[in-house]
Design a protein around this motif. Structure first.
Motif, mmCIF file in Angstrom:
data_model
loop_
_atom_site.group_PDB
_atom_site.id
_atom_site.type_symbol
_atom_site.label_atom_id
_atom_site.label_comp_id
_atom_site.label_asym_id
_atom_site.label_seq_id
_atom_site.Cartn_x
_atom_site.Cartn_y
_atom_site.Cartn_z
ATOM 1 N N SER A 488 0.837 -1.204 0.000
ATOM 2 C CA SER A 488 0.000 0.000 0.000
ATOM 3 C C SER A 488 0.871 1.252 0.000
ATOM 4 C CB SER A 488 -0.901 0.004 1.236
ATOM 5 O OG SER A 488 -1.464 1.282 1.446
ATOM 6 N N ARG A 489 0.475 2.231 -0.823
ATOM 7 C CA ARG A 489 1.229 3.484 -0.890
ATOM 8 C C ARG A 489 0.852 4.446 0.237
ATOM 9 N NH1 ARG A 489 3.528 0.258 -4.391
ATOM 10 N NH2 ARG A 489 4.568 1.240 -6.154
ATOM 11 N N THR A 490 -0.148 4.081 1.031
ATOM 12 C CA THR A 490 -0.611 5.017 2.063
ATOM 13 C C THR A 490 -0.521 4.465 3.483
ATOM 14 O OG1 THR A 490 -2.895 4.244 1.768
ATOM 15 C CG2 THR A 490 -2.177 6.172 0.472
ATOM 16 N N LEU A 491 -0.467 3.144 3.652
ATOM 17 C CA LEU A 491 -0.534 2.550 4.989
ATOM 18 C C LEU A 491 0.595 3.038 5.892
ATOM 19 C CD1 LEU A 491 -1.748 0.548 6.996
ATOM 20 C CD2 LEU A 491 -0.358 -1.249 5.953
ATOM 21 N N VAL A 492 1.836 2.861 5.462
ATOM 22 C CA VAL A 492 2.973 3.279 6.278
ATOM 23 C C VAL A 492 2.992 4.800 6.414
ATOM 24 C CG1 VAL A 492 5.495 3.347 6.423
ATOM 25 C CG2 VAL A 492 4.341 1.245 5.695
ATOM 26 N N ARG A 493 2.671 5.484 5.332
ATOM 27 C CA ARG A 493 2.687 6.961 5.362
ATOM 28 C C ARG A 493 1.774 7.508 6.452
ATOM 29 N NH1 ARG A 493 2.122 11.215 0.345
ATOM 30 N NH2 ARG A 493 2.219 13.092 1.634
ATOM 31 N N HIS A 494 0.512 7.029 6.470
ATOM 32 C CA HIS A 494 -0.431 7.520 7.476
ATOM 33 C C HIS A 494 0.042 7.168 8.883
ATOM 34 C CE1 HIS A 494 -3.104 9.067 4.564
ATOM 35 N NE2 HIS A 494 -3.644 7.914 4.171
ATOM 36 N N TYR A 495 0.539 5.969 9.029
ATOM 37 C CA TYR A 495 0.956 5.508 10.358
ATOM 38 C C TYR A 495 2.083 6.370 10.912
ATOM 39 C CZ TYR A 495 2.833 2.359 13.962
ATOM 40 O OH TYR A 495 3.300 1.819 15.139
ATOM 41 N N VAL A 496 3.148 6.552 10.122
ATOM 42 C CA VAL A 496 4.316 7.258 10.658
ATOM 43 C C VAL A 496 4.096 8.762 10.721
ATOM 44 C CG1 VAL A 496 5.869 5.417 9.912
ATOM 45 C CG2 VAL A 496 5.517 7.394 8.417
ATOM 46 N N GLU A 497 3.337 9.321 9.779
ATOM 47 C CA GLU A 497 3.067 10.758 9.859
ATOM 48 C C GLU A 497 2.220 11.085 11.084
ATOM 49 O OE1 GLU A 497 3.389 12.482 5.300
ATOM 50 O OE2 GLU A 497 1.412 11.960 6.083
ATOM 51 N N ASP A 498 1.262 10.210 11.390
ATOM 52 C CA ASP A 498 0.448 10.431 12.588
ATOM 53 C C ASP A 498 1.276 10.309 13.860
ATOM 54 O OD1 ASP A 498 -1.752 10.854 11.038
ATOM 55 O OD2 ASP A 498 -2.666 8.894 11.382
ATOM 56 N N LEU A 499 2.394 9.591 13.784
ATOM 57 C CA LEU A 499 3.293 9.461 14.933
ATOM 58 C C LEU A 499 4.337 10.570 14.981
ATOM 59 C CD1 LEU A 499 3.880 5.581 14.956
ATOM 60 C CD2 LEU A 499 2.546 6.925 16.606
#
Length: 585
Positions: A488-499
């Motif tokens: 997924s192009r968004t899964l890791v992005r959302h997770y780490v940006e939210d952190l």
């Protein structure tokens, strides 16, 4: 009729090593289970044989002999309860540090607990009756012969180790009646040298120092190793985790990984082994190996171990640097290794977008004094092919050699080294395995993590792995494809940006070349960085194949010579086709 040794291989190896370690005195108690050992020894004039019916008395006789001579004494008994009668004497030997070797003979340990006559469990003697207890089963092949030879060597050395004491060997038997073997096998004895012992003379010829994963080197140790190499024309063979940065360093992976090797560089008269577990391809042909480590343990990584030096690396190298004599001092070997590395790098084609290509582009750009943590295993292998800046230190969880905990280990380093940029390179499975640590409230801004996301355990899809033969079926259960968002192009992005992380990504070379500039900035950023790089399994395998067959690439456009035929034999038709695609891409 004159007979010789039993045809039981474990008996032959034990006798051969007793002789190599100059252990002569044997107190034998009667029985059937130990016939293979006793009958073989009594017909060899090397041994001094004594008989004692009562095993209790036999053990105390051995104590008296060992105390008087200072030399090890062997006990041998049959199965059933015979060995139990050794316990009193072995307890005496333990507390008086007497070198008594109890060789108990038994039927197969797999029979324990099945109500089979005369089968008793000798696997766990009381701790104050033996410094070491080893089980030597019936030997079936060369691998077992090597493994149990090492165990017997270890047991015999323990008799005199750190003051000495009793040791137990449980020797299984097949009750063979064949005593026709005339010559004992040539088994390599291993010896231990401590600080107060006489050191062996340095072996003449080619000398290499192989360094596994190693702590940061002191300046003094580096100078001593450099002086040793200068004196004896030695070379220091490293991977990224070796952390030696002296002038005799060679990052040897590119040479040692080649499927076709015709330079002879890997042949050594003496290989000195230091450091711990490595993930590098250290394919050396050594006539003899010396291991140097303060633990003094028998670790026969290259199956040619001869001497273990139980001392610091400083003490070892200082002794041989200060030893009288001029050494070879030709300075030829280092240049030969460097020339071959240069030649192979010149043969390397443009790699496809892969973990290895990323390593090739990123390593030279790492900022000074950075700390690098590599994941297991495709990452460790890929990043070992290219040199890193001299001031960069590198680590990997090669101790347990698993994918779990790579990011947590990186975090630990970043917390105690806030003045340095700490980089981690992991695969997608490794990331998701350890992703919970990304939410740790102590996460510092000097941490930068690169995720090579190919959507599976690509290691198992590569041509070097036996699972690769299953093709696409490998993905289902062996390579665990399709989990964690399936690239997924968004899964890791959302997770780490939210952190609170800065997120970067790249799916091709152009995108990578733009994003990596921020990833390798020598200045600290306001937040930690996660850089997700999306690659494909096919490119990962093609890059590795290319890097391991550089001479094959050079032969590709030549006539059908012997060399080209050899390439086809080594790579197979599919391998040759993959190489062609790399060349003509």
């Amino acid at each position: 009729m004159l007979k010789k040794y039993s045809d039981e291989k474990n008996v032959q190896i034990l006798i051969s090593l007793l002789k190599a370690h100059n252990i002569k005195d044997i107190v034998a108690s009667p029985g059937a289970t130990n016939v293979s050992f006793v009958a073989s020894c009594q017909q060899d004039p090397f041994f001094n044989m004594y008989s004692c019916v009562d095993e209790r008395s036999a053990a105390y006789i051995a104590c008296g002999m060992a105390a008087e001579t200072g030399n090890p004494v062997v006990l041998t008994c049959t199965g059933a309860t015979a060995s139990r009668n050794y316990l009193s004497g072995l307890t005496e030997a333990y507390y008086r540090k007497l070198p008594v070797l109890a060789v108990t003979s038994s039927r197969p340990s797999g029979w324990i607990g099945h109500d089979i006559q005369q089968v008793t469990d000798r696997r766990n003697p009381p701790p104050d009756t033996a410094l070491m207890s080893v089980q030597i089963p019936v030997i079936h092949d060369a691998d077992e012969e090597w493994a149990y030879s090492v165990k017997i060597n270890e047991a015999l050395l323990e008799l005199r180790h750190r003051g000495g004491g009793p040791v137990h060997i449980n020797l299984e038997t097949t009750y063979s009646s064949d005593f026709s073997v005339e010559t004992l096998p040539k088994v390599s004895a291993v010896y231990r040298v401590c600080n107060d012992d006489d050191f062996p003379e340095i072996i003449e010829g080619k000398i290499g120092i192989c360094v596994g994963a190693h702590k940061i080197w002191s300046q003094e140790l580096t100078k001593l190793v450099d002086a040793f190499c200068a004196k004896y024309d030695a070379v220091v063979l490293c991977d990224q985790t070796s952390n030696y940065r002296g002038k005799y360093r060679v990052l040897s992976t590119i040479i040692c990984s080649q499927r076709i090797e015709n330079t002879g560089l890997r042949d050594f008269n003496l290989l000195i082994h230091i450091g711990n577990v490595t993930g590098a391809t250290f394919t050396f042909n050594a006539q003899e190996v010396w291991r140097v480590c303060e633990d003094g343990k028998i670790k026969d990584t290259f199956r040619k171990l001869k001497v273990v030096f139980e001392m610091s690396e400083m003490a070892f190298f200082r002794h041989y640097v200060e030893q009288l004599g001029t050494g070879t001092n030709t300075q030829n070997q280092l240049q030969q290794w460097k020339n071959e590395c240069t030649r192979l790098y010149e043969l390397m084609p443009e790699l496809p977008f892969s973990n290895m290509w990323v390593a090739q582009q990123t390593l030279p750009e790492l900022p000074p004094y950075a700390i690098l943590h590599l994941g297991i295993y495709n990452t460790l292998r890929s990043w070992d092919f290219f040199e890193s800046p001299e001031t960069v230190s590198c680590y990997c969880n090669t101790g347990g050699f698993g994918i779990d905990g790579n990011i947590s280990t990186l975090l630990g380093a970043a917390l105690v080294r806030p003045e340095k940029i700490c980089y981690g390179i992991v695969g997608d499975l490794s990331f998701f395995y350890d992703m919970n640590v990304m939410g740790n409230r102590h996460m510092p801004s000097n941490l930068r993590l690169m995720i090579i996301n190919n959507g599976k355990g690509v290691e198992f899809r590569q041509h070097i792995n036996r699972a690769a033969q299953f093709g696409e079926d490998t993905d289902e259960y062996i390579a665990a494809a399709g989990h964690y968002g399936n690239k997924s192009r968004t899964l890791v992005r959302h997770y780490v940006e939210d952190l609170g992380f800065i997120y970067l990504s790249a799916s091709n070379k152009n995108e990578f070349e733009v994003a990596v500039k921020k990833f390798v900035l020598p200045e600290k950023c306001e937040k930690p960085i996660v850089f997700e790089v999306f690659t494909d399994a096919e490119n990962e395998d093609a890059a590795l194949l290319s890097a391991r067959t550089l001479d094959s690439l050079a032969y590709e456009n030549t006539p059908e010579t012997g060399a080209k035929k050899m390439v086809k034999k080594v790579l197979g038709e599919k391998g040759v086709e993959a190489v062609k695609k790399l060349i003509h891409r």
